[in-house]
Scaffold this motif. Structure first.
Motif, mmCIF file in Angstrom:
data_model
loop_
_atom_site.group_PDB
_atom_site.id
_atom_site.type_symbol
_atom_site.label_atom_id
_atom_site.label_comp_id
_atom_site.label_asym_id
_atom_site.label_seq_id
_atom_site.Cartn_x
_atom_site.Cartn_y
_atom_site.Cartn_z
ATOM 1 N N LEU A 317 68.257 -55.487 29.511
ATOM 2 C CA LEU A 317 67.516 -55.252 28.281
ATOM 3 C C LEU A 317 67.561 -56.493 27.408
ATOM 4 O O LEU A 317 68.630 -57.096 27.234
ATOM 5 C CB LEU A 317 68.113 -54.060 27.501
ATOM 6 C CG LEU A 317 68.128 -52.695 28.211
ATOM 7 C CD1 LEU A 317 68.792 -51.659 27.318
ATOM 8 C CD2 LEU A 317 66.723 -52.248 28.575
ATOM 9 N N ASP A 320 65.259 -56.944 21.655
ATOM 10 C CA ASP A 320 64.431 -55.894 21.057
ATOM 11 C C ASP A 320 64.626 -54.569 21.778
ATOM 12 O O ASP A 320 64.660 -53.507 21.135
ATOM 13 C CB ASP A 320 62.952 -56.306 21.086
ATOM 14 C CG ASP A 320 62.658 -57.438 20.114
ATOM 15 O OD1 ASP A 320 63.444 -57.620 19.162
ATOM 16 O OD2 ASP A 320 61.655 -58.148 20.311
ATOM 17 N N LYS A 321 64.746 -54.608 23.093
ATOM 18 C CA LYS A 321 64.942 -53.382 23.857
ATOM 19 C C LYS A 321 66.297 -52.744 23.538
ATOM 20 O O LYS A 321 66.432 -51.515 23.505
ATOM 21 C CB LYS A 321 64.850 -53.680 25.356
ATOM 22 C CG LYS A 321 63.467 -54.106 25.825
ATOM 23 C CD LYS A 321 62.463 -52.971 25.711
ATOM 24 C CE LYS A 321 61.107 -53.377 26.266
ATOM 25 N NZ LYS A 321 60.107 -52.303 26.113
ATOM 26 N N GLN A 324 65.924 -51.043 20.288
ATOM 27 C CA GLN A 324 65.137 -49.832 20.494
ATOM 28 C C GLN A 324 65.998 -48.740 21.132
ATOM 29 O O GLN A 324 65.919 -47.568 20.743
ATOM 30 C CB GLN A 324 63.939 -50.144 21.388
ATOM 31 C CG GLN A 324 62.974 -48.976 21.562
ATOM 32 C CD GLN A 324 61.848 -49.324 22.508
ATOM 33 O OE1 GLN A 324 62.076 -49.627 23.677
ATOM 34 N NE2 GLN A 324 60.623 -49.300 22.007
ATOM 35 N N THR A 643 58.052 -61.231 30.078
ATOM 36 C CA THR A 643 58.676 -60.431 31.122
ATOM 37 C C THR A 643 58.130 -60.830 32.489
ATOM 38 O O THR A 643 57.104 -61.514 32.593
ATOM 39 C CB THR A 643 58.411 -58.929 30.900
ATOM 40 O OG1 THR A 643 57.007 -58.678 31.018
ATOM 41 C CG2 THR A 643 58.890 -58.479 29.529
#
Length: 722
Positions: A317, A320-321, A324, A643
């Motif tokens: 991750l 930001d992930k 989240q 990504t």
């Protein structure tokens, strides 16, 4: 609703980093309030010497400090005074008696010698024989010896009469009396002699003398000397007494009011003791001790810290992930606590065994779908911990353990059972299986708690558990879209939904830009094959390709795949104008997707699929007109692919367009095109911000060649008419 541009810019530049901490703090406060509200003792409106309207049980186990202190004082008071036995006392008293008789013998000896000396002197001088030494003279000499340089003056304890009797005895009688006195003294001082029993000991010692073979005329003096010689041989020790009382006090088991213990029965008079216990349990004012609030606060801090460090260890991750994931996990946990509040309220209105209706599988099911299995295990543990405290009120410890164990087992079962969550029917099927597993868990736990298997009290929780299992998944299906929308989450079911050809935006692409639609399908096939080859999210890649060029629907004719034969609107525009139209399709596409509340990963694909590559055709066209034109002016604004999935689409998009425009593509031509585009992207540093590796790029290169060869394979030319 449109936000001011300055506000949006501030959010993406600096404000975004403050949002996650603020929301997490908010969730922490909400969780703290909910837990404290659930575990807060129930308040009873009772008064002294009134009749209790209902039976009141202790909601928790607490120490009754006042009762404990009373028991400690009682235990200390029951400890007897400690006396220390001194064996030397008997020896000292025997020595004192022997000294007394020795002095008596010495006085008699001196008196006899003086009398003999005086008698001889008188005979030598032909004088009359002088009178012998009188008893009074002997007594004076004896008392002088007994009181000179001594720590204990014997003459104060033995009368002159007794001493005079001793002085009248001959040596044989003195030895006999001394022997009997010392013998009786030795026997008496072997036992415990204290001030409180000294008279009794002396009487017994005198009886021994009375029964001896002494001459009756000497028994009196023997008794007097013996009574004087007997003293206490055990001395009170204040230090040891205090130590033993302290030890006895420390050994007292604290008096506790046990959880579930009846404090007052319905109809019983509330006396002062009962009222005191109710106050001790905080059942009169709905208040918890400050240390309990602090304890729950520290518990939540500990859980939050574990969650934070666990999230930071997830290498798959990005930043930001991870934020989240923290937000999603925290929000689901708060929802679970809210459900616990509802169940706790239903328990308060005397709905029996309603705690088994709690949807224990709800949290793990949602977290597994939205995040991953590891987070699902963690929220299962967090929920079980919270339930242990929530269900402790008005219940016994056994019930607490039973409910918490059931919640833990049900949550774990949901994680194990839930496998395919791309279809709602598969999710509902998992819910049914978890409901059956819940029945098995309740059956097992009821057997362990020795509950009757044919009673109503057994079958009610069984029914609740089954409904709770199915209800968890039904509720989860309804709530997941909310999380997807609020947090921009992207689940398998959401991707399947977006891949439906009847989706309004896909129909819009088909109607307004059919060439772009066909191009998107071709890119999707290529990119999906590449994603499968390197283990990327192939479903995300496929769906992202469907929508990556949706920005072209605003100006379809300006893109080559949508142009009619021989008609090119760019012929009427300057290179700069053409550049602006071409470049705008990425930002326009992201805006369209954002307005339609698409998941963020799809929006990122639309925005990043060209990275910061150069619009070469119009750049070279502009350079012919102005050699000093800057290359930066003809590059996409980016950002570069972030990504692996977007990096794949970046290459596949260009490769598909290039091969499609090639006349009679052969294997060599296809490989040359693929190698040229991939090498150009590497040289242009388009992949440096993504997590794709060089090894994976080579796999993508080979997969593109193989897939395109399958699409554009050379057909066998058949003769006419055959």
């Amino acid at each position: 609703m449109k936000f001011p541009k300055k506000g949006v810019d501030w959010y993406y530049k600096s404000g975004k980093k403050y949002v996650t901490p603020v929301i997490l703090i908010f969730f922490f406060i909400v969780a703290f309030v909910l837990i404290c509200q659930m575990v807060k003792p129930e308040s009873y409106n009772v008064k002294l010497f009134e009749v209790a309207e209902k039976t009141i049980r202790s909601p928790q186990t607490v120490e009754d400090t006042e009762k404990t202190k009373e028991e400690q004082l009682k235990a200390a008071a029951d400890v007897e005074d400690v006396y220390v036995f001194n064996r030397e006392t008997a020896q000292n008293r025997e020595s004192l008696v022997s000294s007394l008789f020795a002095y008596v013998g010495e006085v008699n000896q001196e008196a006899a010698e003086n009398d003999a000396k005086n008698k001889k002197a008188a005979e030598d001088a032909n004088k009359a024989t002088p009178k012998p030494t009188t008893i009074d003279q002997k007594l004076t000499s004896l008392k002088a010896k007994l009181s000179k340089n001594v720590s204990e003056n014997v003459t104060d304890g033995i009368s002159d009469t007794m001493l005079s009797i001793l002085l009248r005895m001959d040596t044989k009688d003195l030895d006999a009396v001394e022997k009997e006195v010392i013998s009786a003294l030795d026997v008496a001082m072997e036992e415990s002699v204290r001030k409180d029993n000294m008279t009794e000991v002396k009487v017994g010692a005198r009886d021994t003398i009375e029964l001896s073979n002494l001459s009756p005329s000497y028994k009196g003096v023997a008794k007097a000397i013996l009574s004087y010689a007997i003293v206490p041989n055990e001395v009170y020790s204040a230090e040891q007494t205090a130590d033993r009382r302290k030890e006895a006090s420390a050994n007292v088991i604290p008096v506790k009011i046990l959880q579930g213990q009846v404090i007052v029965q319905e109809g019983q008079i509330i006396d002062r003791e009962i009222y005191r216990q109710l106050a001790l349990l905080n059942l009169l004012n709905q208040k918890m001790p400050i240390k309990q609030y602090a304890g729950f606060g520290l518990l939540l801090v500990s859980l939050a810290s574990m969650l934070y460090f666990f999230t930071q260890r997830q290498k798959n991750l990005d930043h930001d992930k991870k934020n989240q994931a923290l937000l999603v996990f925290s929000s689901v946990y708060v929802v679970i606590l809210a459900m616990l509040v509802i169940i706790r309220y239903l328990e308060g209105v005397d709905i029996s065994n309603i705690s088994f209706l709690f949807p224990a599988a709800f949290g793990p099911m949602i977290i597994k779908i939205l995040l991953n299995e590891k987070f699902a295990f963690m929220i299962t543990i967090f929920t079980a911990i919270a339930s242990f405290f929530v269900f402790q009120s008005d219940a016994t410890t056994a019930v607490n353990v039973t409910v918490s164990t059931y919640i833990l087992l049900s949550g774990l079962a949901s994680i194990v059972v839930l496998r395919d969550y791309s279809r709602r029917s598969a999710i509902l099927q998992s819910g049914f299986i978890v409901g059956l597993a819940n029945i098995a868990f309740v059956f097992l736990l009821m057997m362990i708690s020795n509950t009757g298997l044919v009673t109503f009290a057994f079958w009610v929780p069984v029914g609740y558990a089954f409904l709770g299992g199915i209800g968890s998944f039904v509720l989860g299906i309804g709530v997941i879209p909310v999380f997807e929308t609020v947090f921009g989450m992207l689940t398998t079911s959401r991707l399947v939904e977006l891949s439906n050809p009847n989706h309004p935006l896909l129909k819009k692409i088909l109607m307004k830009a059919p060439g772009t639609y066909h191009h998107s399908l071709m890119v999707a096939n290529l990119a999906e094959s590449c994603a499968d080859a390197i283990g990327a999210n192939s479903l995300l890649v496929r769906v992202g390709c469907f929508y990556h060029d949706i920005g072209k629907t605003l100006r379809p004719p300006y893109f080559v795949e949508n142009q009619l034969q021989g008609i090119n609107p760019h012929d009427r525009l300057t290179p700069e104008q053409s550049r602006d139209i071409i470049i705008a399709h990425t930002t326009d596409g992201a805006a369209i997707l954002r307005d339609n509340r698409f998941p963020q990963p799809i929006i990122d694909i639309a925005l990043q699929h060209h990275g910061t590559t150069l619009v070469k055709y119009f750049y070279h066209k502009a350079k012919e007109q102005n050699p000093d034109i800057s290359e930066l002016e003809f590059r996409y604004p980016g950002p570069k692919p972030q990504t692996r999935e977007i990096a794949i689409i970046n290459v596949a998009d260009s490769v598909e367009a290039a091969v499609r425009s090639c006349d009679e593509p052969t294997k060599d031509k296809i490989r040359a095109i693929v190698n040229s585009i991939v090498d150009d992207r590497i040289k242009d540093k388009q992949f440096i911000e993504s997590d794709i590796t060089f090894q994976e790029i080579e796999v993508v290169r080979e997969t593109l060649c193989a897939t395109l060869n399958g699409i554009y394979h050379q057909r066998i030319q058949y003769p006419d008419g055959k």
